[in-house]
Design a protein around this motif. Structure first.
Motif, PDB file in Angstrom:
ATOM      1  N   VAL A  17     -12.816 -40.270 -11.336  1.00 47.97           N
ATOM      2  CA  VAL A  17     -12.637 -39.761  -9.972  1.00 47.97           C
ATOM      3  C   VAL A  17     -11.952 -40.815  -9.113  1.00 47.97           C
ATOM      4  CG1 VAL A  17     -13.827 -39.088  -7.852  1.00 47.97           C
ATOM      5  CG2 VAL A  17     -14.567 -38.135 -10.036  1.00 47.97           C
ATOM      6  N   ALA A  52      -9.416 -27.823 -11.518  1.00 48.85           N
ATOM      7  CA  ALA A  52     -10.589 -28.694 -11.668  1.00 48.85           C
ATOM      8  C   ALA A  52     -10.822 -29.043 -13.134  1.00 48.85           C
ATOM      9  CB  ALA A  52     -11.826 -28.011 -11.093  1.00 48.85           C
ATOM     10  N   MET A  92      -9.957 -41.902  -3.268  1.00 51.19           N
ATOM     11  CA  MET A  92     -10.845 -41.057  -4.071  1.00 51.19           C
ATOM     12  C   MET A  92     -12.176 -41.750  -4.343  1.00 51.19           C
ATOM     13  SD  MET A  92      -7.769 -39.929  -4.329  1.00 51.19           S
ATOM     14  CE  MET A  92      -6.736 -38.525  -4.646  1.00 51.19           C
ATOM     15  N   ILE A 134     -10.636 -34.131 -11.262  1.00 56.64           N
ATOM     16  CA  ILE A 134     -10.844 -33.269 -10.104  1.00 56.64           C
ATOM     17  C   ILE A 134     -12.118 -32.459 -10.316  1.00 56.64           C
ATOM     18  CG2 ILE A 134      -9.942 -31.261  -8.841  1.00 56.64           C
ATOM     19  CD1 ILE A 134      -7.124 -32.360  -9.417  1.00 56.64           C
ATOM     20  N   MET A 135     -12.933 -32.370  -9.272  1.00 57.93           N
ATOM     21  CA  MET A 135     -14.201 -31.648  -9.374  1.00 57.93           C
ATOM     22  C   MET A 135     -14.271 -30.545  -8.318  1.00 57.93           C
ATOM     23  SD  MET A 135     -16.947 -34.729 -10.063  1.00 57.93           S
ATOM     24  CE  MET A 135     -18.184 -33.572 -10.684  1.00 57.93           C
ATOM     25  N   THR A 136     -15.172 -29.601  -8.550  1.00 56.72           N
ATOM     26  CA  THR A 136     -15.438 -28.558  -7.569  1.00 56.72           C
ATOM     27  C   THR A 136     -16.871 -28.074  -7.754  1.00 56.72           C
ATOM     28  OG1 THR A 136     -14.560 -26.527  -6.564  1.00 56.72           O
ATOM     29  CG2 THR A 136     -14.667 -26.587  -8.971  1.00 56.72           C
ATOM     30  N   SER A 193     -13.530 -31.120  -2.305  1.00 53.43           N
ATOM     31  CA  SER A 193     -14.402 -30.656  -3.393  1.00 53.43           C
ATOM     32  C   SER A 193     -14.678 -31.769  -4.401  1.00 53.43           C
ATOM     33  CB  SER A 193     -13.781 -29.447  -4.099  1.00 53.43           C
ATOM     34  OG  SER A 193     -12.563 -29.785  -4.742  1.00 53.43           O
ATOM     35  N   THR A 194     -13.676 -32.613  -4.651  1.00 51.58           N
ATOM     36  CA  THR A 194     -13.868 -33.717  -5.586  1.00 51.58           C
ATOM     37  C   THR A 194     -14.834 -34.753  -5.028  1.00 51.58           C
ATOM     38  OG1 THR A 194     -11.662 -33.403  -6.541  1.00 51.58           O
ATOM     39  CG2 THR A 194     -12.683 -35.545  -6.868  1.00 51.58           C
TER      40      THR A 194
END
Length: 376
Positions: A113, A162, A53, A119-121, A89-90
């Protein structure tokens, strides 16, 4: 340009391939596709423990300090394994924060992260716009010392799991203007956000996201107020290049599955791979995979080196779309009926190839963009 992988990249490639072969078999992919989460939390934790990650994040934020080129090697293996989940997306969100975020934003988000805690989007596409961000109509109106976001976003990946969304909204001007866009880092669980799941050909988890006066503050702005278009374009360049690497991984696996099938499928008392017409088709598939690979890695290398790469990314996606569709079609034709049998693995790659072709710029969009580049 030397396209060969470094010793470190070869080690990364091999370790990723071995790990995903063991930990992400197609039985798990089927289970994930049928479930509601869209990813395996256990697999996510194991990948975080490997440092994936934070692979391209600086060490000061808990990352490994690798390059975007190294990241592309890893994502090609994700494509090869047809691994579902919010890794893409992360990663795109984290790279955006790394490039355009304040020091406070970086220190708040990036270490989490890197450890897999966050988690990101990204929420950009809308009912009236999918490819040209200038026409975004979602509004962020000044309100109570901050902003209130109202509008509808489509095809937002993994919005249901997310923690944060990068939301592109218009803070001034009208749709079509070059200025007036702002990118906000929005808490995905904030009041006023409503999600509706969408049915997708790749069976990944995408959502319609409706924002109803969602409150954000000045400190949530990523980059510059009203001047977010360059930020969005820079994020999309990297996202497109990384997605091309995922596409290559899938096409490579289709080629290998097909080559193996033609060795064992007997027709007229001989393997069909001994027929010249079949060999020609396999050779065409190989050329397409290699062409897509090297146009992609040229684009990623230029981005990794901080060089202008608009044209190279456009070429990589346009050719990648065309090449991967040809590979997918040829794989199906050479497999015959078994190619569409869902108990066989080929359908994972066929469905994903079509989904990737239509996301982050269709072939006509990129060809038109390339035409404008060449004319300028």
């Amino acid at each position: 340009m030397d396209f060969s992988l470094s010793e470190e990249q070869e080690m990364l490639q091999k370790s990723a391939r071995d790990f995903l072969s063991a930990e992400c078999p197609k039985s798990l992919v089927r289970e994930i596709e049928a479930g509601d989460l869209g990813y395996s939390p256990e697999l996510w934790k194991r990948m975080a423990a490997l440092g994936w990650m934070g692979l391209a994040l600086p060490e000061e934020y808990g990352g490994a300090g690798f390059s975007l080129l190294d990241m592309a090697v890893l994502f090609e293996e994700f494509g090869r394994a047809a691994m579902p989940g919010p890794m893409f997306s992360t990663t795109v969100g984290a790279l955006a924060v790394l490039e355009f975020g304040t020091e406070e934003q970086k220190r708040t988000l990036l270490p989490k992260v890197a450890t897999g805690e966050l988690i990101m989007t990204m929420a950009m596409a809308e009912p009236e716009v999918n490819e040209d961000p200038r026409f975004i109509a979602t509004r962020a109106e000044s309100h109570a010392g901050g902003y209130a976001i109202t509008g509808t976003k489509l095809f937002v990946p993994y919005a249901h799991i997310a923690d944060y969304m990068l939301v592109v909204a218009r803070t001034e001007g009208a749709p079509g203007d070059d200025s007036g866009l702002t990118v906000f880092i929005v808490d995905a669980k904030a009041a006023g956000i409503n999600l509706t799941p969408l049915v997708t050909i790749a069976a990944d988890k995408q959502f319609e996201v409706v924002f109803d006066k969602v409150s954000v503050s000045d400190s949530d702005i990523l980059g510059s107020l009203h001047k977010g278009l360059p930020t969005v374009k820079a994020v999309l360049r990297k996202a497109t290049a990384i997605q091309c690497a995922v596409m290559i991984g899938g096409a490579q696996q289709e080629l290998e599955l097909t080559a193996e099938h033609t060795k064992t499928r007997i027709q007229f008392d001989r393997p069909i791979g001994t027929f010249q017409a079949v060999q020609h088709r396999l050779a065409d598939m190989f050329v397409d995979v290699q062409g897509a690979r090297w146009t992609t890695y040229q684009a990623v290398w230029r981005l990794s080196e901080g060089l202008p790469a608009d044209r190279e990314v456009t070429i990589a996606k346009a050719f990648g779309n065309i090449a991967c569709q040809r590979v997918a079609a040829s794989a199906q034709q050479l497999h015959g009926g078994i190619g569409v049998d869902k108990d066989y693995d080929l359908h994972f790659y066929f469905r994903r190839a079509k989904a990737f072709e239509l996301s982050l710029g269709s072939t006509p969009f990129h060809l038109k963009t390339l035409e404008a580049e060449l004319d300028s």
